[in-house]
Motif scaffolding. Structure first.
Motif, PDB file in Angstrom:
ATOM      1  N   LEU A  70       0.822  -1.176  -0.015  1.00  0.00           N
ATOM      2  CA  LEU A  70       0.158  -0.042  -0.145  1.00  0.00           C
ATOM      3  C   LEU A  70       0.744   1.357   0.036  1.00  0.00           C
ATOM      4  O   LEU A  70       1.889   1.515   0.807  1.00  0.00           O
ATOM      5  N   ARG A  71       0.373   2.679  -0.740  1.00  0.00           N
ATOM      6  CA  ARG A  71       1.089   3.719  -0.977  1.00  0.00           C
ATOM      7  C   ARG A  71       0.690   4.534   0.302  1.00  0.00           C
ATOM      8  O   ARG A  71      -0.715   4.098   0.833  1.00  0.00           O
ATOM      9  N   LYS A  73      -0.856   7.247   0.337  1.00  0.00           N
ATOM     10  CA  LYS A  73      -2.119   7.965   0.225  1.00  0.00           C
ATOM     11  C   LYS A  73      -3.483   6.706   0.238  1.00  0.00           C
ATOM     12  O   LYS A  73      -4.534   7.034   0.897  1.00  0.00           O
ATOM     13  N   GLN A  74      -2.927   5.469  -0.033  1.00  0.00           N
ATOM     14  CA  GLN A  74      -3.974   4.392   0.397  1.00  0.00           C
ATOM     15  C   GLN A  74      -4.090   4.207   2.043  1.00  0.00           C
ATOM     16  O   GLN A  74      -5.150   3.682   2.203  1.00  0.00           O
ATOM     17  N   TRP A  75      -3.096   4.257   2.742  1.00  0.00           N
ATOM     18  CA  TRP A  75      -3.083   4.208   4.087  1.00  0.00           C
ATOM     19  C   TRP A  75      -4.218   5.079   4.629  1.00  0.00           C
ATOM     20  O   TRP A  75      -4.713   4.896   5.482  1.00  0.00           O
TER      21      TRP A  75
END
Length: 148
Positions: A70-71, A73-75
Motif C-alpha cells: 500500500l502507498r 495515500k492508500q493508508w
C-alpha cells in the motif's frame, strides 16, 4: 475444467461469504443481548473493534504481503474508511439498537445502497445509471417488504 464446478478457492470464498452473512445477521441479536446485560453502545462498539483487531492480528501473516504494497495515500484512505465506515457505523448502529430495537436498526442499515449511490455521485463524481437507480430502489423496496 468445467466452470460449473467451483474450485477450492471458490469454495473458500463461498464459505467466507456465508460466515460473513452469519456474523452480520447475528450482529443485532448480540448487540441486543449485550445491551440487556448492561453494555452501552460505546462498550459494544469497543468490543466489536477490539475483537476485529484481534482477528486481524491473527490473520496478519496472511495479510502482511498485501499491506506492505500500500502507498501512503492508500493508508490514509484506509484510515478514513476505518474511522468513518467502521467506527461511525458501529456507534450509530449499536445506539440505534438500544433506542429502536434490532429490527428497525437492521432495516434502516439495509438502506445503505441508497447512501452509497448518493455519496458516490457527490464525492466521486460517478453518474447514477438506470441500473444503479433501479437497484437502489429495489433495496428500499426490499427493506419496506421486510418491515411489513
Amino acid at each position: 475444467m468445467d466452470k460449473a464446478i467451483p474450485s477450492s478457492k471458490s469454495w473458500i470464498g463461498i464459505i467466507q461469504i456465508i460466515t460473513a452473512a452469519v456474523c452480520w445477521g447475528t450482529l443485532g441479536i448480540f448487540s441486543t443481548y449485550l445491551n440487556q446485560i448492561g453494555f452501552s453502545g460505546w462498550q459494544t462498539t469497543i468490543l466489536r473493534i477490539v475483537t476485529a483487531a484481534l482477528l486481524v492480528l491473527v490473520m496478519l501473516p496472511k495479510l502482511w504481503p498485501h499491506l506492505i504494497k500500500l502507498r501512503p495515500k492508500q493508508w490514509i484512505g484506509l484510515a478514513f474508511q476505518s474511522l468513518i465506515g467502521v467506527l461511525g457505523m458501529s456507534l450509530c448502529y449499536f445506539f440505534a439498537v438500544i433506542y429502536v430495537g434490532a429490527g428497525p436498526a437492521v432495516a434502516l442499515l439495509y438502506t445503505a445502497p441508497v447512501f452509497s449511490l448518493l455519496f458516490s455521485t457527490l464525492l466521486l463524481n460517478e453518474s447514477i445509471t438506470r441500473q444503479s437507480a433501479l437497484l437502489a430502489l429495489m433495496a428500499v423496496f426490499g427493506v419496506g417488504l421486510t418491515m411489513l
